[in-house]
Scaffold this motif. Sequence first.
Motif, PDB file in Angstrom:
ATOM      1  N   THR A 101      -4.487  13.568  -5.755  1.00 49.03           N
ATOM      2  CA  THR A 101      -4.297  12.492  -4.891  1.00 49.03           C
ATOM      3  C   THR A 101      -2.708  12.642  -4.830  1.00 49.03           C
ATOM      4  N   THR A 103       0.925  10.098  -2.650  1.00 43.84           N
ATOM      5  CA  THR A 103       1.311   9.268  -1.715  1.00 43.84           C
ATOM      6  C   THR A 103       1.858  10.009  -0.406  1.00 43.84           C
ATOM      7  N   SER A 118      -5.784   9.327   5.811  1.00 44.42           N
ATOM      8  CA  SER A 118      -6.303   8.375   4.768  1.00 44.42           C
ATOM      9  C   SER A 118      -7.987   8.032   5.196  1.00 44.42           C
ATOM     10  N   PRO A 122     -10.103  10.167   2.206  1.00 41.56           N
ATOM     11  CA  PRO A 122      -9.742   8.931   1.552  1.00 41.56           C
ATOM     12  C   PRO A 122      -9.468   8.946   0.098  1.00 41.56           C
ATOM     13  N   ASP A 126      -3.512   8.100  -2.444  1.00 38.65           N
ATOM     14  CA  ASP A 126      -3.614   6.763  -2.967  1.00 38.65           C
ATOM     15  C   ASP A 126      -2.753   5.581  -2.326  1.00 38.65           C
ATOM     16  N   ARG A 127      -1.565   5.981  -1.510  1.00 42.43           N
ATOM     17  CA  ARG A 127      -0.677   5.153  -0.870  1.00 42.43           C
ATOM     18  C   ARG A 127      -0.392   5.485   0.504  1.00 42.43           C
ATOM     19  N   HIS A 255      -8.226   1.790   3.514  1.00 40.25           N
ATOM     20  CA  HIS A 255      -8.366   0.635   2.351  1.00 40.25           C
ATOM     21  C   HIS A 255      -7.186   0.914   1.287  1.00 40.25           C
ATOM     22  N   GLN A 256      -6.369   1.947   1.435  1.00 37.67           N
ATOM     23  CA  GLN A 256      -5.127   2.140   0.710  1.00 37.67           C
ATOM     24  C   GLN A 256      -4.081   1.038   0.655  1.00 37.67           C
ATOM     25  N   ALA A 313       0.399   3.816  -8.082  1.00 35.37           N
ATOM     26  CA  ALA A 313      -0.890   4.505  -7.789  1.00 35.37           C
ATOM     27  C   ALA A 313      -1.948   4.557  -8.733  1.00 35.37           C
TER      28      ALA A 313
END
Length: 314
Positions: A101, A103, A118, A122, A126-127, A255-256, A313
């Motif tokens: 993952t 960001t 995302s 997904p 992570d962000r 959802h992140q 994260a």
Amino acid sequence: MHEPADFPRPTSVPLDGVNLEVYEAGQQNVGNPIVLCHGWPEHAFSWRYQLSVLADAGYHVIVLNQRGYGNSSRPPEVTAYDIEHLAGDIVGLLDHYGYDTATVVGHDWGAMVAWWLSLLHPARVDRVIALSVPYQERGDQPWIEWMEAVFGDDFYFVHFNRQPGVADAVFDENTERFLRNLFRTNEPPPQPQPGMALIDLATREAPVGDPLMSEAELAVTVESFQSTGFTSSINWYRNLDRNWHLLADLDPIVHQPALMIYGDRDPVAHGPNLTRFVPDVEVVNLDCGHWIQQEKPEAVNRVILDWLDRNPAG
């Protein structure tokens, strides 16, 4: 005027069918990757004020020229620039570096890639950090059809799609003038429906506002587009309705954890339904126009680092 920051030499990363020009800073395999995605008509160099700052904060920073830009591959097929391919490039980079993952940070079109990545993948994001362009609600009508109905056929998104090749040729013939006129700050408020105004920048004699970049900085982007032309990057716009169909069956909720940074003087509209689709979002407004991370680099860096610290994260 900001002085140019040191920028690393790029490497060419081979992926499935394309090569991507990638700039890196920070230590690889520290488990803290962050991918920076530029917008249109930009270059990885637009992140020059963020790259070393994020690396100094402990991140492995991966800044790519996305497909169609710089020395990255420019496939001839229009559909090679749909969101499945653009998101697939980011996933391919994570695989290349051995990351599960990351960001993902995006400005302008890069923000759209971050949002849709995302949704499509997904588990790999992570962000999300987006600058200028909020999450785009899918709606009941394909985006270009909707824009044509609301803004008319001379709106640049529509023009790019309905008259392929016309704007490309104008930009190619006037690359330096177009980019010099586009990358400005302290401009008068834009008209609500700019229509052909963006394309008209290619032939405007006198720039409006103040230059965003020094001559040396501007030359990086000018020379890049003089080499590549504009068609491959405009092909991103020519996939908007295709993307609308590709995203049809996905969960539309991001959802992140997400950070949305707006410029108060940016002509791009704020997302009225942002929290509906991005429930875990923090919104920050800065006193600047569209080129947020270049206009307000210190403020952007401070906001991003603070938010990352408060939203670890994983």
